[in-house]
Design a protein around this motif. Sequence first.
Motif, short mmCIF file in Angstrom:
data_model
loop_
_atom_site.label_atom_id
_atom_site.label_comp_id
_atom_site.label_asym_id
_atom_site.label_seq_id
_atom_site.Cartn_x
_atom_site.Cartn_y
_atom_site.Cartn_z
N ALA A 99 -14.33 11.15 -86.24
CA ALA A 99 -14.56 11.20 -84.79
C ALA A 99 -13.75 10.17 -84.01
CB ALA A 99 -16.05 10.99 -84.50
N VAL A 100 -13.26 9.14 -84.69
CA VAL A 100 -12.54 8.04 -84.02
C VAL A 100 -11.19 7.86 -84.68
CG1 VAL A 100 -12.63 5.59 -83.43
CG2 VAL A 100 -14.75 6.90 -83.55
N HIS A 101 -10.16 7.58 -83.89
CA HIS A 101 -8.84 7.31 -84.46
C HIS A 101 -8.03 6.39 -83.56
CE1 HIS A 101 -8.24 10.79 -81.80
NE2 HIS A 101 -7.04 10.30 -81.60
N VAL A 102 -7.10 5.69 -84.15
CA VAL A 102 -6.16 4.86 -83.39
C VAL A 102 -5.36 5.80 -82.49
CG1 VAL A 102 -4.14 3.37 -83.55
CG2 VAL A 102 -6.06 3.03 -85.11
N GLY A 103 -5.19 5.40 -81.24
CA GLY A 103 -4.49 6.23 -80.26
C GLY A 103 -5.43 7.10 -79.44
N MET A 104 -6.71 7.10 -79.78
CA MET A 104 -7.70 7.89 -79.06
C MET A 104 -7.80 7.42 -77.61
SD MET A 104 -11.54 8.39 -80.46
CE MET A 104 -12.88 8.31 -79.34
N LYS A 105 -7.80 8.36 -76.69
CA LYS A 105 -7.93 8.05 -75.26
C LYS A 105 -9.41 7.87 -74.93
CE LYS A 105 -3.54 8.77 -74.45
NZ LYS A 105 -2.64 7.66 -74.42
N VAL A 106 -9.73 6.75 -74.28
CA VAL A 106 -11.11 6.44 -73.92
C VAL A 106 -11.21 6.01 -72.47
CG1 VAL A 106 -11.81 5.82 -76.28
CG2 VAL A 106 -10.84 4.07 -74.79
N ARG A 107 -12.44 6.03 -71.97
CA ARG A 107 -12.69 5.58 -70.59
C ARG A 107 -13.89 4.65 -70.59
NH1 ARG A 107 -14.44 11.39 -69.15
NH2 ARG A 107 -16.60 11.34 -69.83
N PHE A 108 -13.89 3.76 -69.62
CA PHE A 108 -14.94 2.77 -69.41
C PHE A 108 -16.26 3.48 -69.18
CE2 PHE A 108 -17.12 -0.25 -66.54
CZ PHE A 108 -17.00 -1.41 -67.28
N ALA A 109 -17.35 2.95 -69.76
CA ALA A 109 -18.68 3.53 -69.59
C ALA A 109 -19.72 2.43 -69.60
CB ALA A 109 -18.96 4.53 -70.72
N LEU A 110 -20.83 2.69 -68.94
CA LEU A 110 -21.92 1.72 -68.89
C LEU A 110 -23.04 2.15 -69.83
CD1 LEU A 110 -22.12 1.06 -65.05
CD2 LEU A 110 -20.96 -0.30 -66.80
N GLN A 111 -23.81 1.14 -70.25
CA GLN A 111 -24.90 1.39 -71.19
C GLN A 111 -26.02 0.39 -70.92
OE1 GLN A 111 -23.84 0.39 -75.25
NE2 GLN A 111 -25.03 2.12 -75.98
N SER A 112 -27.24 0.88 -70.79
CA SER A 112 -28.40 0.00 -70.62
C SER A 112 -28.68 -0.70 -71.94
CB SER A 112 -29.62 0.80 -70.19
OG SER A 112 -30.75 -0.05 -70.10
N VAL A 113 -28.95 -2.00 -71.88
CA VAL A 113 -29.27 -2.75 -73.10
C VAL A 113 -30.69 -3.31 -73.07
CG1 VAL A 113 -26.90 -3.25 -73.79
CG2 VAL A 113 -28.07 -4.80 -72.23
N GLY A 114 -31.45 -2.95 -72.05
CA GLY A 114 -32.84 -3.37 -72.01
C GLY A 114 -33.35 -3.63 -70.60
N THR A 115 -34.65 -3.57 -70.46
CA THR A 115 -35.31 -3.83 -69.17
C THR A 115 -36.44 -4.81 -69.41
OG1 THR A 115 -34.81 -1.56 -68.48
CG2 THR A 115 -36.48 -2.74 -67.21
N ASP A 116 -36.54 -5.83 -68.53
CA ASP A 116 -37.61 -6.82 -68.69
C ASP A 116 -38.90 -6.35 -68.01
OD1 ASP A 116 -37.35 -7.38 -65.96
OD2 ASP A 116 -36.42 -9.35 -66.27
N GLU A 117 -39.94 -7.18 -68.09
CA GLU A 117 -41.24 -6.83 -67.54
C GLU A 117 -41.21 -6.59 -66.03
OE1 GLU A 117 -40.87 -10.16 -69.00
OE2 GLU A 117 -40.89 -9.13 -70.91
N ALA A 118 -40.28 -7.23 -65.34
CA ALA A 118 -40.18 -7.09 -63.88
C ALA A 118 -39.39 -5.85 -63.49
CB ALA A 118 -39.54 -8.33 -63.28
N GLY A 119 -38.85 -5.12 -64.48
CA GLY A 119 -38.08 -3.92 -64.18
C GLY A 119 -36.60 -4.17 -64.00
N THR A 120 -36.13 -5.39 -64.29
CA THR A 120 -34.71 -5.70 -64.18
C THR A 120 -33.99 -5.19 -65.43
OG1 THR A 120 -35.19 -7.66 -62.85
CG2 THR A 120 -33.00 -7.53 -63.87
N GLU A 121 -33.01 -4.33 -65.22
CA GLU A 121 -32.26 -3.71 -66.31
C GLU A 121 -30.96 -4.47 -66.55
OE1 GLU A 121 -30.55 0.72 -67.32
OE2 GLU A 121 -30.28 -0.05 -65.29
N ALA A 122 -30.70 -4.80 -67.82
CA ALA A 122 -29.42 -5.40 -68.21
C ALA A 122 -28.47 -4.26 -68.59
CB ALA A 122 -29.59 -6.35 -69.37
N VAL A 123 -27.27 -4.29 -68.03
CA VAL A 123 -26.28 -3.24 -68.25
C VAL A 123 -25.05 -3.83 -68.90
CG1 VAL A 123 -24.83 -1.50 -67.12
CG2 VAL A 123 -27.13 -1.95 -66.25
N ASN A 124 -24.60 -3.21 -69.98
CA ASN A 124 -23.38 -3.65 -70.65
C ASN A 124 -22.36 -2.52 -70.56
OD1 ASN A 124 -21.66 -5.35 -72.00
ND2 ASN A 124 -22.82 -5.38 -73.92
#
Length: 131
Positions: A99-124
């Motif tokens: 599924a992955v190879h050198v030369g593969m074209k990719v694009r920037f994407a966001l991903q949630s890495v967790g939400t605290d008790e107050a509802g604040t979401e950390a995004v990576n």
Amino acid sequence: MSQSIPFVDYLVLGDSPHLVANECVTCGARFFDRRNACAGCFGTEFRKVDVATEGEVRAFTIVSLAAPGIPVPFVSATVDCGGTSVRANLINVEATPDAVHVGMKVRFALQSVGTDEAGTEAVNFGFEPQR
């Protein structure tokens, strides 16, 4: 009201999410962390520059053993984004050599890495295959 915060200082969220690098004014070398001097030319003046959101995989590895709680396997890669080298995980792709190879074209994407008790979401960030 919940909010989202970037996981790293050089990630810009909002309408056009992207990365911002510190570019040496003297030689153009780019760094994501704070620098007192350029590792390339020892210059001490930097400017903030936006990093391209599309790129090409230059190297990758499939990680099958990680710290407790980290789901495996995943793909860790070096992506060339218009001349800026970015190390990140590849997301939304199978972690297999087919599924992955050198030369593969990719694009920037966001991903949630967790939400605290107050509802604040950390995004990576990561990169996903261009479709």
